[in-house]
Design an enzyme around this catalytic site. Sequence first.
Site: not given
Length: 329
Positions: A130, A155
């Site tokens: 990501s 995350y």
Amino acid sequence: MSKPKILVTGAAGFIGFHLANSLLELGNEVIGLDNLNDYYEVTLKKSRLDILLKKTAFKFEQVDLADRQEMARVFNNCRPQLVINLAAQAGVRYSLTNPYVYVESNVTGFLNVLEGCKDQQVAHLVYASSSSVYGANSKTPFAVSDPADHPVSLYAATKKANELMAYTYSHLYQLPATGLRFFTVYGPWGRPDMAYFKFTRNILAGKPIEVYNYGKHRRDFTYIDDIVDGIIKVLYYIPRVNQPPASESPPYRLYNIGHNQPVELLRFIEILENCLGKKAELQFLPSQPGDVPETYADIGDLIRDVGFQPKTSLEEGLPKFVAWYQDFY
């Protein structure tokens, strides 16, 4: 490798669904894996899955990545040649209140994927990372060579952990592995927890939309078809296994995959308003914990190595999402 057997984890998810569908259209045999959790509406996931299940070359396994025994069974029974890991607990803000599920899915689950790939001697593992790994880096565009050691959400930390874990398995076991740092993917069949999805829902309902950082966020919005095209190109560009193994250069690569054209949030909302034919009521708010002010992908490596070239502008992509949304809902 002619028509290999491909395992796609997160196949009922946004990117996984589109990717599996494209791979099937290309004539591949696809095993889709998903746990169908209720992070967002399961009916949407099942609707995606219904489309895939109509194709005879698609097989589905409802399995949680963190279930070690079940994951071993899937790998042993299916014996995939290529693996694309897109299954993960997504969302930055959700990680602030539900941290354990991120470690279970994104770390323990990814370890089970790596073990399966190692044991089955998979020819290539492609996995989702990501843009969040860059944290609040101020240098733009973000390059893979830039530091990514200061994540500002759990995350992001789990995604950085995935990159390190994959590198380790590539080094120790000569597992060809490629990580893709995704930049704000949008499009039809998207995720309801994403801002553009929430904006659309509220604008149509006449409700205000929450605009964080007072609308000053800039995001490298990337259309789903461009993302899928890039993943497939990368899938067949397999890192070379050194013979004999050379510890200093394992068969491992890492790329950014984005549009390479960040857009300010207020401009994004303006385009969305035009698509919907309706003005938004804006509720300006400060940044939230875990947010970053800007994402901007340097995709030079991906262009050079596989010829990746995003084609879809926001002015083209957002109307396609809106048309799908109004039809589906």
